[in-house]
Design an enzyme around this catalytic site. Structure first.
Site, PDB file in Angstrom:
ATOM      1  N   GLY A  14       0.826  -1.218   0.000  1.00 42.37           N
ATOM      2  CA  GLY A  14       0.000   0.000   0.000  1.00 42.37           C
ATOM      3  C   GLY A  14       0.846   1.247   0.000  1.00 42.37           C
ATOM      4  O   GLY A  14       0.506   2.251   0.632  1.00 42.37           O
ATOM      5  N   ALA A  15       1.979   1.199  -0.731  1.00 44.67           N
ATOM      6  CA  ALA A  15       3.010   2.247  -0.638  1.00 44.67           C
ATOM      7  C   ALA A  15       2.500   3.644  -0.956  1.00 44.67           C
ATOM      8  O   ALA A  15       3.030   4.638  -0.464  1.00 44.67           O
ATOM      9  CB  ALA A  15       4.174   1.900  -1.570  1.00 44.67           C
ATOM     10  N   LEU A  68      -4.741  -6.744  -2.574  1.00 44.24           N
ATOM     11  CA  LEU A  68      -4.881  -7.559  -1.361  1.00 44.24           C
ATOM     12  C   LEU A  68      -5.724  -8.802  -1.602  1.00 44.24           C
ATOM     13  O   LEU A  68      -5.525  -9.833  -0.949  1.00 44.24           O
ATOM     14  CB  LEU A  68      -5.538  -6.731  -0.253  1.00 44.24           C
ATOM     15  CG  LEU A  68      -4.683  -5.605   0.353  1.00 44.24           C
ATOM     16  CD1 LEU A  68      -5.530  -4.715   1.242  1.00 44.24           C
ATOM     17  CD2 LEU A  68      -3.517  -6.194   1.142  1.00 44.24           C
ATOM     18  N   ALA A  88      -1.213  -1.810   3.812  1.00 43.72           N
ATOM     19  CA  ALA A  88      -2.402  -1.726   2.944  1.00 43.72           C
ATOM     20  C   ALA A  88      -3.630  -2.292   3.638  1.00 43.72           C
ATOM     21  O   ALA A  88      -3.631  -3.443   4.080  1.00 43.72           O
ATOM     22  CB  ALA A  88      -2.146  -2.475   1.639  1.00 43.72           C
ATOM     23  N   SER A  89      -4.652  -1.495   3.731  1.00 43.55           N
ATOM     24  CA  SER A  89      -5.922  -1.904   4.334  1.00 43.55           C
ATOM     25  C   SER A  89      -6.858  -0.718   4.172  1.00 43.55           C
ATOM     26  O   SER A  89      -6.430   0.416   4.388  1.00 43.55           O
ATOM     27  CB  SER A  89      -5.717  -2.203   5.828  1.00 43.55           C
ATOM     28  OG  SER A  89      -6.795  -2.941   6.351  1.00 43.55           O
ATOM     29  N   SER A 132      -3.902  -0.670  14.550  1.00 40.97           N
ATOM     30  CA  SER A 132      -4.558   0.585  14.947  1.00 40.97           C
ATOM     31  C   SER A 132      -4.926   0.494  16.425  1.00 40.97           C
ATOM     32  O   SER A 132      -5.075  -0.609  16.960  1.00 40.97           O
ATOM     33  CB  SER A 132      -5.825   0.761  14.111  1.00 40.97           C
ATOM     34  OG  SER A 132      -6.604   1.828  14.600  1.00 40.97           O
ATOM     35  N   LYS A 171      -9.818  -4.143  11.611  1.00 40.56           N
ATOM     36  CA  LYS A 171      -8.427  -4.053  12.095  1.00 40.56           C
ATOM     37  C   LYS A 171      -8.175  -5.080  13.196  1.00 40.56           C
ATOM     38  O   LYS A 171      -7.087  -5.666  13.299  1.00 40.56           O
ATOM     39  CB  LYS A 171      -8.127  -2.640  12.613  1.00 40.56           C
ATOM     40  CG  LYS A 171      -8.203  -1.546  11.564  1.00 40.56           C
ATOM     41  CD  LYS A 171      -7.287  -1.768  10.380  1.00 40.56           C
ATOM     42  CE  LYS A 171      -5.814  -1.536  10.670  1.00 40.56           C
ATOM     43  NZ  LYS A 171      -4.983  -1.753   9.464  1.00 40.56           N
ATOM     44  N   SER A 211      -8.189  10.614   6.967  1.00 37.17           N
ATOM     45  CA  SER A 211      -7.503  11.624   7.779  1.00 37.17           C
ATOM     46  C   SER A 211      -7.509  12.981   7.054  1.00 37.17           C
ATOM     47  O   SER A 211      -7.784  14.025   7.647  1.00 37.17           O
ATOM     48  CB  SER A 211      -6.046  11.213   8.024  1.00 37.17           C
ATOM     49  OG  SER A 211      -5.990  10.031   8.771  1.00 37.17           O
TER      50      SER A 211
HETATM   51  P1  NAP Z   1      -5.044   5.375   2.843  1.00 30.90           P
HETATM   52  O1  NAP Z   1      -4.261   6.540   2.403  1.00 30.90           O
HETATM   53  O2  NAP Z   1      -6.450   5.241   2.367  1.00 30.90           O
HETATM   54  O3  NAP Z   1      -4.220   4.074   2.509  1.00 30.90           O
HETATM   55  C1  NAP Z   1      -4.799   2.808   2.394  1.00 30.90           C
HETATM   56  C2  NAP Z   1      -3.880   1.970   1.535  1.00 30.90           C
HETATM   57  O4  NAP Z   1      -4.438   0.652   1.399  1.00 30.90           O
HETATM   58  C3  NAP Z   1      -3.738   2.547   0.120  1.00 30.90           C
HETATM   59  O5  NAP Z   1      -2.397   2.418  -0.282  1.00 30.90           O
HETATM   60  C4  NAP Z   1      -4.629   1.639  -0.707  1.00 30.90           C
HETATM   61  O6  NAP Z   1      -4.210   1.505  -2.034  1.00 30.90           O
HETATM   62  C5  NAP Z   1      -4.426   0.325   0.033  1.00 30.90           C
HETATM   63  N1  NAP Z   1      -5.493  -0.615  -0.293  1.00 30.90           N
HETATM   64  C6  NAP Z   1      -6.804  -0.545   0.042  1.00 30.90           C
HETATM   65  N2  NAP Z   1      -7.459  -1.588  -0.480  1.00 30.90           N
HETATM   66  C7  NAP Z   1      -6.561  -2.316  -1.171  1.00 30.90           C
HETATM   67  C8  NAP Z   1      -6.609  -3.503  -1.952  1.00 30.90           C
HETATM   68  N3  NAP Z   1      -7.744  -4.179  -2.148  1.00 30.90           N
HETATM   69  N4  NAP Z   1      -5.451  -3.970  -2.501  1.00 30.90           N
HETATM   70  C9  NAP Z   1      -4.283  -3.317  -2.329  1.00 30.90           C
HETATM   71  N5  NAP Z   1      -4.162  -2.177  -1.618  1.00 30.90           N
HETATM   72  C10 NAP Z   1      -5.297  -1.703  -1.054  1.00 30.90           C
HETATM   73  O7  NAP Z   1      -5.173   5.313   4.433  1.00 30.90           O
HETATM   74  P2  NAP Z   1      -4.055   5.444   5.553  1.00 30.90           P
HETATM   75  O8  NAP Z   1      -4.633   6.327   6.582  1.00 30.90           O
HETATM   76  O9  NAP Z   1      -2.728   5.742   4.999  1.00 30.90           O
HETATM   77  O10 NAP Z   1      -4.069   3.956   6.158  1.00 30.90           O
HETATM   78  C11 NAP Z   1      -2.938   3.098   6.023  1.00 30.90           C
HETATM   79  C12 NAP Z   1      -2.950   2.083   7.133  1.00 30.90           C
HETATM   80  O11 NAP Z   1      -2.891   2.760   8.402  1.00 30.90           O
HETATM   81  C13 NAP Z   1      -4.197   1.198   7.177  1.00 30.90           C
HETATM   82  O12 NAP Z   1      -3.804  -0.088   7.564  1.00 30.90           O
HETATM   83  C14 NAP Z   1      -5.021   1.853   8.287  1.00 30.90           C
HETATM   84  O13 NAP Z   1      -5.922   0.935   8.879  1.00 30.90           O
HETATM   85  C15 NAP Z   1      -3.918   2.268   9.243  1.00 30.90           C
HETATM   86  N6  NAP Z   1      -4.280   3.301  10.201  1.00 30.90           N
HETATM   87  C16 NAP Z   1      -4.647   4.543   9.758  1.00 30.90           C
HETATM   88  C17 NAP Z   1      -4.984   5.513  10.687  1.00 30.90           C
HETATM   89  C18 NAP Z   1      -5.380   6.912  10.269  1.00 30.90           C
HETATM   90  O14 NAP Z   1      -5.897   7.663  11.096  1.00 30.90           O
HETATM   91  N7  NAP Z   1      -5.146   7.305   9.025  1.00 30.90           N
HETATM   92  C19 NAP Z   1      -4.969   5.213  12.062  1.00 30.90           C
HETATM   93  C20 NAP Z   1      -4.575   3.943  12.477  1.00 30.90           C
HETATM   94  C21 NAP Z   1      -4.233   2.987  11.523  1.00 30.90           C
HETATM   95  P3  NAP Z   1      -4.471   2.651  -3.144  1.00 30.90           P
HETATM   96  O15 NAP Z   1      -3.346   3.637  -3.001  1.00 30.90           O
HETATM   97  O16 NAP Z   1      -4.433   1.933  -4.435  1.00 30.90           O
HETATM   98  O17 NAP Z   1      -5.814   3.266  -2.838  1.00 30.90           O
END
Ligand code: NAP
Length: 350
Positions: A14-15, A68, A88-89, A132, A171, A211
């Site tokens: 999910g880079a 995924l 990635a999630s 998380s 999560k 976010s």
């Molecule tokens: P984000 O920018 O929406 O990133 C989500 C990533 O997951 C993206 O790279 C997306 O790919 C990828 N993804 C989603 N579905 C996928 C699939 N079917 N196959 C492959 N890749 C997929 O959100 P983020 O906030 O950075 O979240 C990243 C991680 O941090 C997640 O695990 C999230 O649960 C965790 N997290 C986030 C927060 C927060 O507040 N933001 C807090 C705690 C934990 P695409 O680039 O192609 O869309």
């Protein structure tokens, strides 16, 4: 002695995401070769910022396509890596109509898919999973079980389900499954990072991360009439990335890590913006009475049941382990918000 060969590529899933982009950048700045999975190699605009970061620094970036939900999609990318960072999630607060398809399957099956690739690669020594605090605390029903009222790494979310808080549920299921796989073998070690609500400047102009979308909604005056009295653990995206690198490369890193700088609140976001940009935005100046929070809550992805159990109540997390074992020094919440607004302004996104 647990050592990582720093010349080997590091796999980041999910880079192109908001959090992962900072992880990749910090790895590149330190000279690592990063294999970063993206859903589509054709969607170059989603990872161009990472190629630019690689060109400007000592590291190198190799984009790899992987979804995924496609079994075996990560197998080739994991080959030869000693460190795998699985971020990635899907992170969705609003717009969830089919929790199983939109959240639970990609989180759970995706994590198992990545760990399957890790098992097959044979070279991996460390897996860092972006979990998380949602896997620690779903809502206030969990707080009732905590003797001191402060969540630690020993706690698990036991209140969420596919119907109530599906994102926290996704999560929790994914992290639990990862620990089960990790405990069934002894070739690689699992370390989890459990961040609070992540905010702070984004490296890309994408605005689809929850976010970023939340902060834009504040700046566009969407909550001018008030916000629910919601408390949460918050953290800067740059600190979250640093936590992942420490978890990957510190020999003594093990277990779960709460990564939360301080208590945040929806009103606190508005106050931090107002402090740096007085009078510039139509920001909320008050919390809504609970009855009105039921009306406004769904706009923040908060269900009525969640509001009934949580609005107006404090929540606290013990971040001691992240400081002592990962060496984290947290940026203050107000600076996180203010730097994030500056980035949105600089990128012409507000
Ligand atoms: P984000 O920018 O929406 O990133 C989500 C990533 O997951 C993206 O790279 C997306 O790919 C990828 N993804 C989603 N579905 C996928 C699939 N079917 N196959 C492959 N890749 C997929 O959100 P983020 O906030 O950075 O979240 C990243 C991680 O941090 C997640 O695990 C999230 O649960 C965790 N997290 C986030 C927060 C927060 O507040 N933001 C807090 C705690 C934990 P695409 O680039 O192609 O869309």
């Amino acid at each position: 002695m647990f050592t990582i060969d720093k010349t080997k590529p590091v796999l980041v899933t999910g880079a192109s995401g908001y959090v992962a982009s900072w992880i990749v950048k910090q790895l590149l700045d330190q000279g690592y070769t990063v294999r970063g999975t993206v859903r589509s190699l054709e969607a170059k605009d989603r990872y161009r910022h990472l190629e630019r970061a690689a060109a400007a620094g000592p590291g190198s970036f190799q984009p790899v396509a992987a979804d995924l939900l496609v079994k075996g999609a990560f197998d080739a990318a994991a080959q030869g890596c000693e460190v795998v960072i699985h971020t990635a999630s899907p992170f969705l607060g609003v717009g969830v109509e089919d929790p199983q398809r939109q959240l639970i399957e990609p989180a759970l099956a995706g994590t198992l898919n990545v760990l399957d690739a890790v098992q097959k690669a044979g070279s991996v020594k460390k897996v860092v999973l972006t979990s998380s605090i949602a896997a620690i605390c779903g809502d206030n029903a969990d707080l009732q079980r905590i003797p001191q009222g402060i969540f630690t790494e020993a706690d698990w979310n036991e209140s969420s389900s596919a119907r109530h808080q599906p994102y926290p549920y996704s999560k929790t299921l994914a992290e639990r499954a990862a620990w089960t796989v990790a405990q069934g073998q002894d070739r690689w070690r699992l370390v989890t990072i459990n961040p609070g609500f992540v905010m702070g400047p984004s490296l890309s102009p994408r605005v689809d991360s929850t976010s970023i979308a939340t902060l834009r909604d504040f700046l566009r005056g969407r909550f001018a009439w008030g916000v629910p009295a919601l408390a949460f653990g918050a953290v800067d995206v740059r600190d979250v990335a640093a936590a992942h690198l420490a978890a990957a490369f510190r020999a003594d890193a093990e277990g779960r890590h709460i990564v939360v700088s301080e208590g945040g609140s929806l009103l606190g976001i508005a106050q931090a913006i107002e402090q740096r940009f007085p009078g510039r935005y139509k920001l909320p100046r008050r919390t809504l009475p609970k009855a009105l929070a039921y009306v406004a809550g769904p706009g923040f992805g908060l269900s009525w049941r969640f509001i009934a159990r949580n609005i107006g109540l404090p929540v606290a997390f013990d971040n001691t382990k992240s400081q002592t074992r990962l060496g984290l020094r947290y940026l203050p919440f107000a600076q996180t918000i203010q730097d994030h607004v500056e980035q949105l302004l600089a990128d012409g996104l507000v």
